[in-house]
Design a protein around this motif. Sequence first.
Motif, PDB file in Angstrom:
ATOM      1  N   SER A  84      -2.312   5.827  -6.877  1.00  0.00           N
ATOM      2  CA  SER A  84      -2.741   7.107  -7.454  1.00  0.00           C
ATOM      3  C   SER A  84      -4.069   7.032  -8.194  1.00  0.00           C
ATOM      4  CB  SER A  84      -1.653   7.653  -8.387  1.00  0.00           C
ATOM      5  OG  SER A  84      -1.404   6.758  -9.449  1.00  0.00           O
ATOM      6  N   THR A  85      -4.512   5.827  -8.573  1.00  0.00           N
ATOM      7  CA  THR A  85      -5.820   5.724  -9.234  1.00  0.00           C
ATOM      8  C   THR A  85      -6.967   5.895  -8.243  1.00  0.00           C
ATOM      9  OG1 THR A  85      -5.528   3.337  -9.055  1.00  0.00           O
ATOM     10  CG2 THR A  85      -5.142   4.328 -11.213  1.00  0.00           C
ATOM     11  N   PHE A  86      -6.749   5.558  -6.987  1.00  0.00           N
ATOM     12  CA  PHE A  86      -7.750   5.760  -5.932  1.00  0.00           C
ATOM     13  C   PHE A  86      -7.094   6.515  -4.774  1.00  0.00           C
ATOM     14  CE2 PHE A  86      -9.482   2.135  -8.281  1.00  0.00           C
ATOM     15  CZ  PHE A  86     -10.794   2.539  -8.432  1.00  0.00           C
ATOM     16  N   GLY A  87      -6.704   5.828  -3.747  1.00  0.00           N
ATOM     17  CA  GLY A  87      -6.025   6.414  -2.609  1.00  0.00           C
ATOM     18  C   GLY A  87      -5.474   5.299  -1.761  1.00  0.00           C
ATOM     19  N   GLY A  88      -4.659   5.647  -0.760  1.00  0.00           N
ATOM     20  CA  GLY A  88      -4.066   4.606   0.059  1.00  0.00           C
ATOM     21  C   GLY A  88      -3.873   5.038   1.500  1.00  0.00           C
ATOM     22  N   ARG A  89      -4.057   4.069   2.406  1.00  0.00           N
ATOM     23  CA  ARG A  89      -3.786   4.285   3.827  1.00  0.00           C
ATOM     24  C   ARG A  89      -2.785   3.218   4.263  1.00  0.00           C
ATOM     25  NH1 ARG A  89      -6.828   6.763   7.721  1.00  0.00           N
ATOM     26  NH2 ARG A  89      -8.639   6.759   6.317  1.00  0.00           N
ATOM     27  N   LEU A  90      -1.627   3.665   4.780  1.00  0.00           N
ATOM     28  CA  LEU A  90      -0.573   2.746   5.167  1.00  0.00           C
ATOM     29  C   LEU A  90      -0.294   2.840   6.654  1.00  0.00           C
ATOM     30  CD1 LEU A  90      -0.061   3.194   2.006  1.00  0.00           C
ATOM     31  CD2 LEU A  90       2.249   2.429   2.486  1.00  0.00           C
ATOM     32  N   ARG A  91       0.106   1.706   7.229  1.00  0.00           N
ATOM     33  CA  ARG A  91       0.531   1.641   8.617  1.00  0.00           C
ATOM     34  C   ARG A  91       2.032   1.359   8.631  1.00  0.00           C
ATOM     35  NH1 ARG A  91      -3.194  -0.173  12.475  1.00  0.00           N
ATOM     36  NH2 ARG A  91      -1.358  -0.405  13.814  1.00  0.00           N
ATOM     37  N   ALA A  92       2.843   2.393   8.786  1.00  0.00           N
ATOM     38  CA  ALA A  92       4.294   2.231   8.751  1.00  0.00           C
ATOM     39  C   ALA A  92       4.798   1.344   9.876  1.00  0.00           C
ATOM     40  CB  ALA A  92       4.975   3.601   8.816  1.00  0.00           C
ATOM     41  N   ASP A  93       4.066   1.285  10.995  1.00  0.00           N
ATOM     42  CA  ASP A  93       4.500   0.468  12.133  1.00  0.00           C
ATOM     43  C   ASP A  93       4.308  -1.023  11.884  1.00  0.00           C
ATOM     44  OD1 ASP A  93       1.564   0.046  13.713  1.00  0.00           O
ATOM     45  OD2 ASP A  93       1.778   1.879  12.520  1.00  0.00           O
TER      46      ASP A  93
END
Length: 690
Positions: free
Chosen positions: A268-277
Amino acid sequence: MLSTEDQEIIRKSLGREPTDVETACFENLWSEHCSYRSTRHLLKTLPTTGDAVLLGPGDDAAIVRYDEDLALAVGMESHNHPSYVDPHDGAATGVGGIVRDVLSMGARPVALMDPLYFGPLDREKNRYLLEHVIDGIGGYGNCIGVPVVRGDLVFDEGFNGNPLVNVVCVGIVHPDRYITARVKKPGSRLVLIGASTGRDGLGGASFASRDLSEDSEATDRPSVQIGDPFTEKLLIDAILEMAETGKILSCRDLGAAGLAGASSEMCSTFGGRLRADRVHLREPGMKPVEIMLAESQERMLIEVDPSDVPLMGKIAEKYDLGWSDIGEVIAEHRYIVEFNGKTVADIPLDLLVGGTPGCSWEKKSYNAVKPFTMPAGDLESLALKVLSFPEVASRQWVVEQYDHDVQIRTVTLAGDAAVLRLGNGGLALSCGCNPRHIYLSPYAGAANAVLENAANLACVGATPLCIVNCLNFASPVHPEIYWQLEQSVLGMGAMARTLGTPVVGGNVSLYNESDEMGTQIKPTPSIGMLGKCEVRHPARPSDGWVLALAGDTGDHFGGSVLDAVTGCGGAPPPQADPRLLLAIRDLMTRGRDIAVTDLSQGGLIAALSDLAPCADITLRGPLVKMLFAETYGRFLVACRDERALEGLAATRIGEIGGDSLILRSGSEKVVIEQDALTRARNSLSAILRH
């Protein structure tokens, strides 16, 4: 489920219909359990800062300075609903979760406390719940090598159908080397470490934010997580070794709302990109919504520099733990989840994590106090009824289920507070509250719960360092419940300020009521308190020691154990004056042949049965009042030399010795033989052993 108003806010903010993954994220992150939407404004009234507070509320655990070389990581959680549906696994995973909260700070877990609240034991279901909850806590804590050193037990009709399982964990870390839960820089990698992700615990956060229905045991069982303490032990060792490298930038436990909850709050301080696979899975064919929201246990998420990912993987593999590089920190303030090349969630983080609408409920006061009626029966039978009540009786059966000596820090469990050896001093621990008193007088009752725990610490010569709490209440939709909640928080805060002891963290658990039993829990703002003291083994009073009573006794029977066993009613205790605590603390630090216990559940008769089961006592006042009233701020003192009482406003009431407990006041006299007292004190163990 999201309300119609919530759904409209989400659609308007996104400018479209949310995906199934986004909807699940909002359902869980916006739940009462995760967002405290009914209580945020109340929690802001609590004192949370102090000279020793290095990190207050808002992280997985608080950090409080103990000395120059040690800080305490402390947190408190509830696992109430899961423990009703599946008492063993519900309680066990409650322990696992709070241990990982402390672990995520880079701290080694060293102690647990477990204040527990159940319905009366004349119901078979309540006995079943108690036995399996204790087995779950003991089994998990013993396996991971973290001792349960303190607890509390309360039994009341209000907990039929909705037991409360609250757990406190304390860890130790260097004051300059603790880890926090917010990511530090874009470009970092997010690495998932620990057990594989399965479908267990799906919807756990939203499940914890609703009341229990008649079919909860069947329909809600998939919402209960399944724990593996042996994997947790490996995870503890692995994370501590990773922390020692200094390479972990931030860390978070996967608890409520699973990977979605941990990663979104962490980013929440920046951002995030996740790969659930990329998440390592226990079961094939899992959908993205299952991967993101499952609450499978024994998992941690860490942020590290890309160059340090191989090192973290090597350490994980050393402990036979799975790991996955599942994403990155991004500069854009968004939460993005991809699965097999497709974006399944793209949410503004300010909306998901910080945008939960608050709730405003009506409140309505009530008066549940009943006039006092002298209970029937002679004083001896009343005394034995009180001493047989499970809250007063010996808890030896429960204590035997826990390994207290693992880590070799435990100094004593006897008396009012546990003491651990820590650094060059001692750490004192106390927990619990009295829901019956709080129901009758929420403000004063909650204030007295804080004072009672401080009194327990004073009895071992400890100065309070900090408070954690778990606010357990029924549904705030009911105006009387919301009034209880507000008054309890205000009373707790007022006493914390008076004592100069900050509230550094905690948990809120609402909707604790049962359609099946038609019950609402009594207000239960459960307290955990830590204090600093010298290491000393408790004195053992013996024949010839003087007994004295410090503090004034009032006609306060409402919510007492006498009230619980006879229905006598009466006024509850008023908010107590804490000034005597300092005198008791000083008394304990300057003398060795002294033992002190504070008067709480069961009143003076309970304190005497603990400290002086054979004694000749003379009191000033009606014996019903002097033995059974539960006025706070009173202490029973035993000392070898009466001169030790100088400077303490205490009245000598007798001397230890003989083969029975003799109680007198004016023309009144009661003799309780040792055999009868022992049978009463062993009543809880007798029930549970059979």
